[in-house]
Scaffold this motif. Sequence first.
Motif, PDB file in Angstrom:
ATOM      1  N   ASP A 152     -29.504  -2.707  32.716  1.00  0.00           N
ATOM      2  CA  ASP A 152     -30.418  -3.186  31.476  1.00  0.00           C
ATOM      3  C   ASP A 152     -29.213  -3.547  30.486  1.00  0.00           C
ATOM      4  N   PHE A 153     -29.935  -4.322  29.321  1.00  0.00           N
ATOM      5  CA  PHE A 153     -29.354  -4.272  28.089  1.00  0.00           C
ATOM      6  C   PHE A 153     -30.413  -3.821  27.164  1.00  0.00           C
ATOM      7  N   VAL A 154     -30.290  -2.833  26.605  1.00  0.00           N
ATOM      8  CA  VAL A 154     -31.340  -2.285  25.642  1.00  0.00           C
ATOM      9  C   VAL A 154     -30.823  -2.082  24.044  1.00  0.00           C
ATOM     10  N   SER A 155     -31.567  -2.479  23.234  1.00  0.00           N
ATOM     11  CA  SER A 155     -31.454  -2.666  21.901  1.00  0.00           C
ATOM     12  C   SER A 155     -31.990  -1.542  21.202  1.00  0.00           C
ATOM     13  N   PHE A 156     -31.608  -0.970  20.234  1.00  0.00           N
ATOM     14  CA  PHE A 156     -32.195   0.072  19.364  1.00  0.00           C
ATOM     15  C   PHE A 156     -32.267  -0.713  18.059  1.00  0.00           C
TER      16      PHE A 156
ATOM     17  N   LYS B 247     -17.548  14.072  29.908  1.00  0.00           N
ATOM     18  CA  LYS B 247     -16.534  14.563  30.500  1.00  0.00           C
ATOM     19  C   LYS B 247     -16.122  13.841  31.823  1.00  0.00           C
ATOM     20  N   ALA B 248     -17.014  13.327  32.633  1.00  0.00           N
ATOM     21  CA  ALA B 248     -16.509  12.407  33.562  1.00  0.00           C
ATOM     22  C   ALA B 248     -16.446  11.232  33.327  1.00  0.00           C
ATOM     23  N   ARG B 249     -16.331  10.779  31.857  1.00  0.00           N
ATOM     24  CA  ARG B 249     -16.062   9.393  31.419  1.00  0.00           C
ATOM     25  C   ARG B 249     -16.776   8.422  31.934  1.00  0.00           C
ATOM     26  N   GLU B 250     -18.236   8.784  31.731  1.00  0.00           N
ATOM     27  CA  GLU B 250     -19.279   7.635  32.385  1.00  0.00           C
ATOM     28  C   GLU B 250     -19.430   6.471  31.672  1.00  0.00           C
ATOM     29  N   TYR B 251     -19.124   6.716  30.427  1.00  0.00           N
ATOM     30  CA  TYR B 251     -19.506   5.538  29.243  1.00  0.00           C
ATOM     31  C   TYR B 251     -18.318   5.315  28.563  1.00  0.00           C
ATOM     32  N   GLY B 252     -18.304   3.988  28.066  1.00  0.00           N
ATOM     33  CA  GLY B 252     -17.434   3.591  26.906  1.00  0.00           C
ATOM     34  C   GLY B 252     -18.171   3.491  25.715  1.00  0.00           C
TER      35      GLY B 252
ATOM     36  N   ASN C  87     -19.586   2.597  33.599  1.00  0.00           N
ATOM     37  CA  ASN C  87     -20.444   1.435  33.730  1.00  0.00           C
ATOM     38  C   ASN C  87     -21.562   1.418  32.890  1.00  0.00           C
ATOM     39  N   ILE C  88     -21.415   2.392  31.836  1.00  0.00           N
ATOM     40  CA  ILE C  88     -22.346   2.212  30.618  1.00  0.00           C
ATOM     41  C   ILE C  88     -21.464   2.075  29.675  1.00  0.00           C
ATOM     42  N   LEU C  89     -22.023   1.023  28.710  1.00  0.00           N
ATOM     43  CA  LEU C  89     -21.416   0.733  27.483  1.00  0.00           C
ATOM     44  C   LEU C  89     -22.124   1.134  26.376  1.00  0.00           C
ATOM     45  N   LEU C  90     -21.988   1.902  25.329  1.00  0.00           N
ATOM     46  CA  LEU C  90     -22.659   2.327  24.267  1.00  0.00           C
ATOM     47  C   LEU C  90     -21.926   1.609  23.186  1.00  0.00           C
ATOM     48  N   MET C  91     -23.115   0.897  22.289  1.00  0.00           N
ATOM     49  CA  MET C  91     -22.358   0.100  21.047  1.00  0.00           C
ATOM     50  C   MET C  91     -23.224   0.283  19.805  1.00  0.00           C
ATOM     51  N   ASP C  92     -22.634   0.746  18.939  1.00  0.00           N
ATOM     52  CA  ASP C  92     -23.338   1.110  17.561  1.00  0.00           C
ATOM     53  C   ASP C  92     -23.024   0.114  16.763  1.00  0.00           C
ATOM     54  N   GLU C  93     -24.125  -0.681  16.438  1.00  0.00           N
ATOM     55  CA  GLU C  93     -23.724  -1.766  15.388  1.00  0.00           C
ATOM     56  C   GLU C  93     -22.274  -2.615  15.431  1.00  0.00           C
ATOM     57  N   PRO C  94     -22.004  -2.863  16.561  1.00  0.00           N
ATOM     58  CA  PRO C  94     -20.635  -3.193  16.761  1.00  0.00           C
ATOM     59  C   PRO C  94     -20.104  -4.620  15.687  1.00  0.00           C
ATOM     60  N   PHE C  95     -21.325  -5.379  15.690  1.00  0.00           N
ATOM     61  CA  PHE C  95     -20.997  -6.760  14.667  1.00  0.00           C
ATOM     62  C   PHE C  95     -21.597  -6.654  13.242  1.00  0.00           C
TER      63      PHE C  95
ATOM     64  N   SER D 107     -21.689  -6.750  34.958  1.00  0.00           N
ATOM     65  CA  SER D 107     -23.240  -6.041  35.338  1.00  0.00           C
ATOM     66  C   SER D 107     -23.034  -4.670  34.712  1.00  0.00           C
ATOM     67  N   LYS D 108     -22.780  -4.445  33.456  1.00  0.00           N
ATOM     68  CA  LYS D 108     -22.754  -3.118  33.048  1.00  0.00           C
ATOM     69  C   LYS D 108     -23.968  -2.582  32.355  1.00  0.00           C
ATOM     70  N   THR D 109     -24.318  -1.592  32.248  1.00  0.00           N
ATOM     71  CA  THR D 109     -25.582  -1.080  31.494  1.00  0.00           C
ATOM     72  C   THR D 109     -25.269  -0.910  30.098  1.00  0.00           C
ATOM     73  N   ILE D 110     -25.840  -1.443  29.032  1.00  0.00           N
ATOM     74  CA  ILE D 110     -25.358  -1.713  27.570  1.00  0.00           C
ATOM     75  C   ILE D 110     -26.605  -1.193  26.889  1.00  0.00           C
ATOM     76  N   CYS D 111     -26.168  -0.195  25.952  1.00  0.00           N
ATOM     77  CA  CYS D 111     -26.979   0.326  24.947  1.00  0.00           C
ATOM     78  C   CYS D 111     -26.570  -0.007  23.439  1.00  0.00           C
ATOM     79  N   PHE D 112     -27.391  -0.839  22.848  1.00  0.00           N
ATOM     80  CA  PHE D 112     -26.691  -1.482  21.623  1.00  0.00           C
ATOM     81  C   PHE D 112     -27.502  -1.338  20.281  1.00  0.00           C
ATOM     82  N   VAL D 113     -27.185  -0.828  19.321  1.00  0.00           N
ATOM     83  CA  VAL D 113     -27.702  -0.462  18.145  1.00  0.00           C
ATOM     84  C   VAL D 113     -27.428  -1.600  17.248  1.00  0.00           C
TER      85      VAL D 113
END
Lengths: 280, 289, 257
Positions: free
Chosen positions: C32-36, C74-79, C154-162, C185-191
């Motif tokens: 998924d590419f999810v935007s908040f 701790k398992a470093r599952e997301y960036g 495999n998860i990318l969390l992005m906080d208003e990157p742009f 094909s990552k899962t992205i959460c994007f604020v």
Amino acid sequence: MNIFLVLFFIVWILGWLINIRLSLIKNAKFLRFFIPTLFGFVILLMWEFLVLGLNINPVLLPPPTAIALKFADSLDILWIDFVQTLIKGALSGYILGCGAAILTAIAIDKFNFLKRGLLPFGNFVSALPIVGMAPIFVMWFGFDWESKCAIVVVMVFFPMLVNSVQGLELVDHSRQDLMKTYNASYTQTLFKLRLPSALPFIFNGLKICSTLALIGAIVAEFFGSPIKGMGFRISSEVGRFALDMVWAEIFVAALAGCLFYGLISLIEKQLTFWHPSNQK
Amino acid sequence: MKRLIINNSILPILTILLFIVIVWYLAAIPMNSEKVTRQFKNLSFTEHVEKTWNLKKPKLPTPHQIVNEIINTTFYKKISSKRSLVYHGWITLKATLAGFILGTFLGIILALGIVHNRAMDLSVMPWVIASQTVPILAIAPMIIVVMNSVGVTGLLPKAIISMYLSFFPVVVGMVKGLRSPDQMQIDQMRTWSASPNQLLWRLRFPSSLPYLFASLKVGIAASLIGAIVGELPSGAISGLGARMLAGTYYGQTVMIWSALFAAAFLAASLVFFISFIQNYTLRKMAILR
Amino acid sequence: MISVENVDLTFETNDGPVHALKEVSLEVKEGDFVSFIGPSGCGKTTLLRVIAALETPTKGNVIVNNMPPDDARKAREYGYVFQAAGLYPWRTVSGNIKLPLEIMGYSSKEKEERTKKVIELVELKGFEKKFPWQLSGGMQQRASIARALAFDANILLMDEPFGALDEIVRDRLNGELLKLWERTSKTICFVTHSIPEAVYLSTKIVVMSPRPGRITDVIQSPLPKERTLEIRDSKEFIQIAQRVREGLKSGHLDEDL
């Protein structure tokens, strides 16, 4: 009016005119170096001519040439004093005091309670006339360099502590969160993020402390010392009205101070090139 | 907000003070033990400890001894008496203030020159910075002796040393402060075609005040140190510095420590006084909220 | 992949408690590419931080990759990509990308390989030796993304990157991000707080509103996975944007009542 006074005014006016002339040239790199050097040289010349022209007793204010002669003449004594006061007293105390302060800063950084107590306390102590403790340290540690080292340790400790703690505290929050998302350990965060970003503050402390260390070591010798050392020499030669020697010692102290400060600034430039204040 | 900060740090500070006092008393036991065993025989442990805390000329006087001495020499001696701490403190304070005012004045004038004149900036400023790295205090005895020998004694030589020490922080801070308005603010003044005088008094000077006050705090602390060191050589007989020296000669450690505490108190009050004026002025000018 | 269930989060501040999140529930599927999206103070960043285990919810349940978020951290599952690039000024671009790899103890050979790979991925070739402050804002943000990609979470969390970039650069980076998402094909959460950005990028748009921070609408985007900038003039796009705007408005209406 005698010839030296005339020369004095000529040098003054010429120096002033040349400096104004030169300062109108924009953007010449060598000027940054040349103008202050010229200024210093002009001041020395004016000093020389003024002393000769007004017939000032060399006991009160020796001319620069006499100081230079005395300096060249007594290199061996000056070297002994330099080693005794600046290397044994000031430098050892400086390294011990600053090192202890940085380690303490890292240690108390983990405990907010300690930090809140020590920071105002350290700020307060930094403003106190700690040099005044010199006689006490001379009593405790004897006349030799150990007591000078001790006073320097106490003098540099608190300014250095305050600077280091502030540096460690001012780490950017998002970078700290970033380290957390990497699940970085305490030591990893410390060495990869917090110490590097505290470096500008640490160097600021190191610079302030370099002058303090010189002052502490020299002034402590006024309260008692073996028959060598810069403070000893200054106070005893002043008593004999041999001011040319006193000026020679002051010249050594000034030179050592400038060189040490310059060295720290150089290392700082190398290590904190990334800081906004270093980017042009 | 301010209130909150005070409340938040008062407990930690008190804890640290308490810790220091405890360590102090503990340290006094081994440091003064030698003298006690020399003077007294067959003491029980508690008696021994008690003696170490109340020696006449201890290696490390205890806080209550120092406090007693300070109270004694402050409130129970006539102010004009040579044994009064107030008398000595006042002598040092006079020299400090005289030097501080002179130094500040000179520093501000020089800073104005440096900011307005490129020739001065290029030639004087590097020397001002270099002079900060020089242990000026080392010259103190020379200045005193030389001035004494031409007949200038008392307050003035000490004030000159104090002036010297407080002068440099003021120059450096003031130059930084006068240059602190950014190009946009200066351009804004220019669009109103402000005169150089207006630029100075309406923009540069007000923006330099926070820097000035920061330097003044450093400067007044340095002034006090200068005055004290100025009292060390040449057999000065009054002033806190002279008192420390006299204490060293006669092994009167309690006297040294009480002079030291008096100096610390003086330094703290002076810095506090500047902070008070700073808060008042900056608040009035709405620089600080 | 990520599931958030009835999460409440209250901050204790000097002015009393602040209700940052209230009864927030959300499901994010793999790929998924999810935007908040929402106004400031609506808790979108807080929600992202809860998922990243940078905040702990006062109530409710969060599962990331089948484990509690702190274990996932701790398992470093997301960036995680921060608002400001957050690059270290004393490290070069490649030094910055290597930072997480150093912390996670990769061998130096692998560090080199991965760095090279992600630098190519974000098209920063030739700038490895530059320091962040020598780059433009857009390039800094690309380096920051590369850093988050380097360790293959495999998860990318992005906080208003742009958020801090101008619109022209932002459009380009948006396009590049879409391509990257497709390729990896990552899962992205994007604020974000930009409606067109949210609609353009996402497969799922989460509309939030403030006081207390809560979800007012979840929109499943009907747009195809492959998108060009021109899609922004299509009817579907405008309809979704309309619905997002309605959602944001209704949040504010509640507040007025």
